[in-house]
Write a protein that holds these residues in place. Structure first.
Motif, PDB file in Angstrom:
ATOM      1  N   GLY A 249       0.785  -1.511  -0.138  1.00 44.61           N
ATOM      2  CA  GLY A 249       0.201  -0.184   0.116  1.00 44.61           C
ATOM      3  C   GLY A 249       0.852   0.944   0.247  1.00 44.61           C
ATOM      4  N   GLN A 250       0.409   1.995  -0.204  1.00 41.69           N
ATOM      5  CA  GLN A 250       1.288   4.071  -0.657  1.00 41.69           C
ATOM      6  C   GLN A 250       1.499   3.921   0.991  1.00 41.69           C
ATOM      7  OE1 GLN A 250      -0.719   6.864  -2.254  1.00 41.69           O
ATOM      8  NE2 GLN A 250       0.175   6.209  -3.884  1.00 41.69           N
ATOM      9  N   ILE A 251       2.915   4.373   1.087  1.00 46.11           N
ATOM     10  CA  ILE A 251       3.538   5.081   2.169  1.00 46.11           C
ATOM     11  C   ILE A 251       3.665   6.933   2.007  1.00 46.11           C
ATOM     12  CG2 ILE A 251       4.005   3.090   3.207  1.00 46.11           C
ATOM     13  CD1 ILE A 251       6.858   3.938   2.461  1.00 46.11           C
ATOM     14  N   THR A 252       3.839   7.188   2.658  1.00 47.47           N
ATOM     15  CA  THR A 252       4.517   8.636   2.678  1.00 47.47           C
ATOM     16  C   THR A 252       5.610   9.150   3.160  1.00 47.47           C
ATOM     17  OG1 THR A 252       1.818   9.216   2.841  1.00 47.47           O
ATOM     18  CG2 THR A 252       3.417  11.417   2.642  1.00 47.47           C
ATOM     19  N   VAL A 253       6.401   9.706   2.897  1.00 43.66           N
ATOM     20  CA  VAL A 253       7.871   9.900   3.263  1.00 43.66           C
ATOM     21  C   VAL A 253       7.918  11.382   4.152  1.00 43.66           C
ATOM     22  CG1 VAL A 253      10.607   9.685   3.453  1.00 43.66           C
ATOM     23  CG2 VAL A 253       8.934   7.726   2.154  1.00 43.66           C
TER      24      VAL A 253
ATOM     25  N   LEU B 122      12.260  17.488  11.566  1.00 48.03           N
ATOM     26  CA  LEU B 122      13.075  18.466  11.349  1.00 48.03           C
ATOM     27  C   LEU B 122      14.677  16.977  12.064  1.00 48.03           C
ATOM     28  CD1 LEU B 122      13.193  21.401  11.722  1.00 48.03           C
ATOM     29  CD2 LEU B 122      13.462  20.401   9.270  1.00 48.03           C
ATOM     30  N   LEU B 123      13.877  16.312  13.226  1.00 48.49           N
ATOM     31  CA  LEU B 123      14.982  15.413  14.033  1.00 48.49           C
ATOM     32  C   LEU B 123      15.539  14.224  13.758  1.00 48.49           C
ATOM     33  CD1 LEU B 123      15.111  16.923  17.159  1.00 48.49           C
ATOM     34  CD2 LEU B 123      16.900  17.515  15.863  1.00 48.49           C
ATOM     35  N   GLU B 124      13.866  13.917  13.006  1.00 45.43           N
ATOM     36  CA  GLU B 124      14.316  12.209  12.605  1.00 45.43           C
ATOM     37  C   GLU B 124      12.776  11.789  11.374  1.00 45.43           C
ATOM     38  OE1 GLU B 124      11.458  10.166  15.888  1.00 45.43           O
ATOM     39  OE2 GLU B 124      13.746  10.581  16.651  1.00 45.43           O
ATOM     40  N   LEU B 125      13.353  11.032  10.640  1.00 46.59           N
ATOM     41  CA  LEU B 125      12.997  10.777   9.373  1.00 46.59           C
ATOM     42  C   LEU B 125      11.042  10.221  10.055  1.00 46.59           C
ATOM     43  CD1 LEU B 125      12.396  10.551   6.565  1.00 46.59           C
ATOM     44  CD2 LEU B 125      12.782   8.382   6.835  1.00 46.59           C
ATOM     45  N   HIS B 126       9.964  10.537   9.522  1.00 48.09           N
ATOM     46  CA  HIS B 126       8.759  10.398   9.825  1.00 48.09           C
ATOM     47  C   HIS B 126       7.979   9.667   8.358  1.00 48.09           C
ATOM     48  CE1 HIS B 126       9.342  12.218  13.527  1.00 48.09           C
ATOM     49  NE2 HIS B 126       8.150  12.261  13.460  1.00 48.09           N
ATOM     50  N   VAL B 127       7.416   7.974   8.584  1.00 46.72           N
ATOM     51  CA  VAL B 127       6.595   7.725   7.775  1.00 46.72           C
ATOM     52  C   VAL B 127       5.621   6.662   7.785  1.00 46.72           C
ATOM     53  CG1 VAL B 127       7.167   5.840   5.908  1.00 46.72           C
ATOM     54  CG2 VAL B 127       9.124   6.752   6.069  1.00 46.72           C
ATOM     55  N   ARG B 128       4.223   7.472   7.274  1.00 45.74           N
ATOM     56  CA  ARG B 128       3.062   7.346   7.397  1.00 45.74           C
ATOM     57  C   ARG B 128       3.246   6.366   6.827  1.00 45.74           C
ATOM     58  NH1 ARG B 128      -0.731  11.740   6.216  1.00 45.74           N
ATOM     59  NH2 ARG B 128      -0.594  10.582   4.432  1.00 45.74           N
ATOM     60  N   ASP B 129       2.866   4.740   7.288  1.00 46.16           N
ATOM     61  CA  ASP B 129       2.390   3.528   6.704  1.00 46.16           C
ATOM     62  C   ASP B 129       0.821   3.506   5.779  1.00 46.16           C
ATOM     63  OD1 ASP B 129       0.425   2.513   8.498  1.00 46.16           O
ATOM     64  OD2 ASP B 129       2.249   1.169   9.438  1.00 46.16           O
ATOM     65  N   ALA B 130       0.587   2.067   5.244  1.00 43.76           N
ATOM     66  CA  ALA B 130      -0.488   2.115   4.753  1.00 43.76           C
ATOM     67  C   ALA B 130      -1.856   2.280   5.393  1.00 43.76           C
ATOM     68  CB  ALA B 130      -0.375   0.460   3.577  1.00 43.76           C
ATOM     69  N   ASN B 131      -2.074   1.581   6.904  1.00 45.32           N
ATOM     70  CA  ASN B 131      -2.707   1.855   7.964  1.00 45.32           C
ATOM     71  C   ASN B 131      -2.888   3.505   8.087  1.00 45.32           C
ATOM     72  OD1 ASN B 131      -3.442  -0.878   6.953  1.00 45.32           O
ATOM     73  ND2 ASN B 131      -1.704  -1.921   8.260  1.00 45.32           N
ATOM     74  N   GLY B 132      -2.189   4.312   8.113  1.00 48.87           N
ATOM     75  CA  GLY B 132      -1.934   5.456   8.940  1.00 48.87           C
ATOM     76  C   GLY B 132      -1.468   5.803   9.846  1.00 48.87           C
TER      77      GLY B 132
ATOM     78  N   SER C 277       4.432   2.877  -4.563  1.00 47.66           N
ATOM     79  CA  SER C 277       3.379   3.162  -3.572  1.00 47.66           C
ATOM     80  C   SER C 277       4.268   4.144  -2.767  1.00 47.66           C
ATOM     81  CB  SER C 277       4.504   1.944  -3.335  1.00 47.66           C
ATOM     82  OG  SER C 277       5.392   1.507  -3.883  1.00 47.66           O
ATOM     83  N   VAL C 278       5.423   5.006  -2.824  1.00 47.92           N
ATOM     84  CA  VAL C 278       5.815   5.494  -2.160  1.00 47.92           C
ATOM     85  C   VAL C 278       5.779   7.405  -2.352  1.00 47.92           C
ATOM     86  CG1 VAL C 278       7.734   6.688  -1.217  1.00 47.92           C
ATOM     87  CG2 VAL C 278       7.502   4.535  -1.722  1.00 47.92           C
ATOM     88  N   ILE C 279       5.039   8.360  -1.421  1.00 51.85           N
ATOM     89  CA  ILE C 279       4.374   9.602  -1.772  1.00 51.85           C
ATOM     90  C   ILE C 279       5.403  10.265  -1.037  1.00 51.85           C
ATOM     91  CG2 ILE C 279       2.990  11.338  -1.716  1.00 51.85           C
ATOM     92  CD1 ILE C 279       0.563   9.346  -1.711  1.00 51.85           C
ATOM     93  N   TRP C 280       6.348  11.384  -1.337  1.00 51.32           N
ATOM     94  CA  TRP C 280       7.368  12.418  -0.737  1.00 51.32           C
ATOM     95  C   TRP C 280       6.364  13.206  -0.382  1.00 51.32           C
ATOM     96  CZ3 TRP C 280      11.544  10.187   0.956  1.00 51.32           C
ATOM     97  CH2 TRP C 280      12.247   9.438  -0.217  1.00 51.32           C
ATOM     98  N   PHE C 281       6.133  14.161   1.190  1.00 52.84           N
ATOM     99  CA  PHE C 281       5.832  14.774   1.377  1.00 52.84           C
ATOM    100  C   PHE C 281       7.085  15.916   1.906  1.00 52.84           C
ATOM    101  CE2 PHE C 281       3.794  18.101   4.342  1.00 52.84           C
ATOM    102  CZ  PHE C 281       3.175  18.437   4.224  1.00 52.84           C
ATOM    103  N   ASP C 282       7.488  17.105   1.355  1.00 46.01           N
ATOM    104  CA  ASP C 282       8.253  18.309   1.975  1.00 46.01           C
ATOM    105  C   ASP C 282       7.899  18.464   3.351  1.00 46.01           C
ATOM    106  OD1 ASP C 282      10.145  20.129   2.851  1.00 46.01           O
ATOM    107  OD2 ASP C 282       9.959  21.390   0.658  1.00 46.01           O
ATOM    108  N   ILE C 283       8.783  19.067   4.124  1.00 38.09           N
ATOM    109  CA  ILE C 283       7.910  19.327   5.693  1.00 38.09           C
ATOM    110  C   ILE C 283       7.839  21.001   5.700  1.00 38.09           C
ATOM    111  CG2 ILE C 283       7.693  17.366   6.330  1.00 38.09           C
ATOM    112  CD1 ILE C 283      10.599  18.302   8.143  1.00 38.09           C
TER     113      ILE C 283
END
Length: 124
Positions: free
Chosen positions: A7-11, A61-71, A37-43
């Motif tokens: 499923g799609q993830i957001t980085v 800013l301090l660590e990578l966050h990824v939202r998985d396919a289940n939110g 499957s990977v969406i990139w979101f500039d914070i």
């Protein structure tokens, strides 16, 4: 934790960081051209939107966050492992980062590197 959920993830990445942008392009270059499957979101300047998703902008800013396919929001090495699970050539590295002796060392090095970069840029 299962890292292979499809499923799609957001980085959520720092578009103001040249290294982060370079990493994004590297990951994209390893993916199949038709892989969506990977969406990139500039914070950058997205504090309100991040908070709406339950993400602390400073922590983003301090660590990578990824939202998985289940939110579910995954952070730090769990986020990297999920992202790497989507790239066939990097799956082994994601597995390696999850090993009990390697994980804490990589985590510490990652935090030192990020904090040093943000201090140098005057953003911390």
């Amino acid at each position: 934790m299962r890292m292979s959920d499809r499923g799609q993830i957001t980085v959520f990445y720092d578009g103001s960081c040249s290294g982060c942008v370079r990493d994004r392009h590297y990951y994209e270059s390893l993916q199949a051209e038709d892989d969506q499957s990977v969406i990139w979101f500039d914070i950058t300047h997205q504090e309100t939107q991040l908070r709406a998703w339950g993400i602390d902008p400073r922590k983003a800013l301090l660590e990578l966050h990824v939202r998985d396919a289940n939110g579910i929001i995954r952070t730090e090495l769990d986020a990297y492992r999920l992202l790497m699970s989507r790239v066939p050539r990097l799956k082994w590295l994601g597995w390696l980062l999850g090993l009990p002796l390697i994980r804490p060392v990589c985590s510490q090095l990652y935090h030192v590197w990020v904090e040093r970069r943000l201090r140098r840029e005057g953003r911390l």
